[in-house]
Design an enzyme around this catalytic site. Sequence first.
Site, PDB file in Angstrom:
ATOM      1  N   ALA A 116     -43.606 -28.920   5.816  1.00 24.53           N
ATOM      2  CA  ALA A 116     -44.314 -28.004   6.712  1.00 24.53           C
ATOM      3  C   ALA A 116     -44.367 -26.614   6.093  1.00 24.53           C
ATOM      4  O   ALA A 116     -43.344 -26.076   5.661  1.00 24.53           O
ATOM      5  CB  ALA A 116     -43.620 -27.949   8.065  1.00 24.53           C
TER       6      ALA A 116
ATOM      7  N   GLY B  23     -24.520 -19.516  -0.611  1.00 27.31           N
ATOM      8  CA  GLY B  23     -25.330 -20.269  -1.555  1.00 27.31           C
ATOM      9  C   GLY B  23     -24.708 -21.569  -2.014  1.00 27.31           C
ATOM     10  O   GLY B  23     -24.404 -22.456  -1.213  1.00 27.31           O
TER      11      GLY B  23
ATOM     12  N   LYS C 227     -22.896 -14.480   8.491  1.00 26.88           N
ATOM     13  CA  LYS C 227     -22.037 -15.390   7.716  1.00 26.88           C
ATOM     14  C   LYS C 227     -20.585 -15.283   8.163  1.00 26.88           C
ATOM     15  O   LYS C 227     -19.874 -16.298   8.220  1.00 26.88           O
ATOM     16  CB  LYS C 227     -22.180 -15.074   6.225  1.00 26.88           C
ATOM     17  CG  LYS C 227     -23.580 -15.361   5.687  1.00 26.88           C
ATOM     18  CD  LYS C 227     -23.768 -14.825   4.289  1.00 26.88           C
ATOM     19  CE  LYS C 227     -25.175 -15.107   3.774  1.00 26.88           C
ATOM     20  NZ  LYS C 227     -25.429 -14.498   2.443  1.00 26.88           N
TER      21      LYS C 227
END
Length: 437
Positions: free
Chosen positions: A47, A138, A209
Site C-alpha cells: 500500500a 533500529g 521509545k
Amino acid sequence: MNEGDKPLKVAILGCGVVGSQVVRLLQDQDADIAARVGRRVEVAGVAVRRLDAAREVEVAGDLLTTDAAGLVTRDDIDLVVEVIGGIEPARGLILAALENGASVVSANKALLAEDGATLFEAAEKAGVDLYYEAAVAGAIPILRPLRESLAGDRVTRVLGIVNGTTNFILDKMDTSGAGFTESLEEAQVLGYAEADPTADVEGFDAAAKAAILASLAFHTRVTAADVHREGIAEVTAADVASARDMGCVVKLLAICELRVDEDGEEAVAARVHPAMIPRSHPLASVRGAYNAVFVESDAAGQLMFYGPGAGGSPTASAVLGDLVTVARNRVAGSRGVGESAYTDRAVLPMGETRTRYHVAIDVDDRAGVLATVAQAFAEHGVSIQTVRQEGRDDDAQLVVVSHAARDAQLAATVETLRGLEIVRDVTSVMRVEGGEE
C-alpha cells in the site's frame, strides 16, 4: 495445493525508506526465509500513497495499491507489516488487520507509545501476534531481550541513546567545538536529520521509545505522556566544553528506572533529557548516529546493546526478524509473547526523580557571592559537591555540581538563585548521570 504448501501472504503498508528495503529483503532472501519459516512468505500487496512515486526498490505494478484498508482486510492476508508511521491511518489499519485475523509487525513507536494498550488488546482478542522490534533502536535487538530473554530477571534500569540524529549533533559539538545550529545543519546535509528536525531535537522520538522500553522492562503501561521530555536545542558549546572539563560528554539520554515512592512502593520513572556522563561510561563512546542501550538487572547485571539505530536496511532487518518469528508462529498455530503489564506500577512525576546537577551561574564578582549562592542551595536541601569560579569582573561565573537531589529541590533552588541581587542569570542547568552521587 496442500495447506502446508501454500505460501503465507504478507501485506506491506508503506514503501518508503524502510518499506522498500523490506520488499527487497523479502525478494533477495526468499529461499532462506522459506527455510527458516517452513513455508514461503510472499508479498501479496504494497500500500502506497502514490502509485507513480520514485522508489529505491522496484515493485511490480500489480502489487501496488492505494487502498490500504482493502489490502489489510483481504481474506488471504496472513501477515501485515506497517511502516507508514504516525497515529492515523496506521492505528485504524493495524486494528482492522488484527480483527481480520492477520498478525502484525510494526515499526511505529509513536503509535505504540500513545495507544499500545488498544493494539495489544486487539491482538489478544484475535489470538494473533503484534511484534514491534523495529520501533526502538533500529537494527539493535533490545525489545525481544527485555520481553523474552530477561523475562526471568528483574530489570531495574534502562539507560540509552535511542536517537541517532541528536547523538550525531552532540558528538559533532563535542569533537569540533561547533554550536548546536551549525551541527544540526551538517546533520541535515548528511541526511541524519530531517528538514523539520523537531521530533528528534525536541526529544519526542526518544520519549516514545523510552515509553516502550519502560513498559517492557517494568511490566507497566507507560505512555509517551508519562515521560518527562527535554530536547537538545538549548545545549550550548559552553555546556559541552564544561562537560569536557569535568571529564564528561553530553548525550541525550532515555532513562527508565525503578524508584521507591513516598509510600515505600516501587514506582516507574521515565525521562528523556540531555545529561553529562563520565567519559568512562560505556555510553560515552557511542559516536555519530549510532544508538546504544544499557540495561541493569538483578541477576544478569549490566548489559549493553549497540548498533545502527536508524536507516532503511538496519530497520528493515529488525522488521524481517519479527516477520520470520510471527510467520513461524502462524505455521505452528501458536502465538508469541503478548503484553506484560501485570505490575501496574505508578509512574513518578519528574519532581521526585533524583540525580546530580551541573548549574552555571553568572554572578557579580564581589566578596560573599559564593556564600550567598551556597546558602540558596542549602535552603532547598541540595548539597554541593564541587564549585569553581570562571572569569572575572563582568564575565564572572560560578559552576556548581551538586550531589543527588530531587528535581523539585533543584528547580526551587534555581528559582531562588534567579531572585538574588548578585545573580545576573542562571545560564545553564544540566543533569549529571553516572559516577558518584
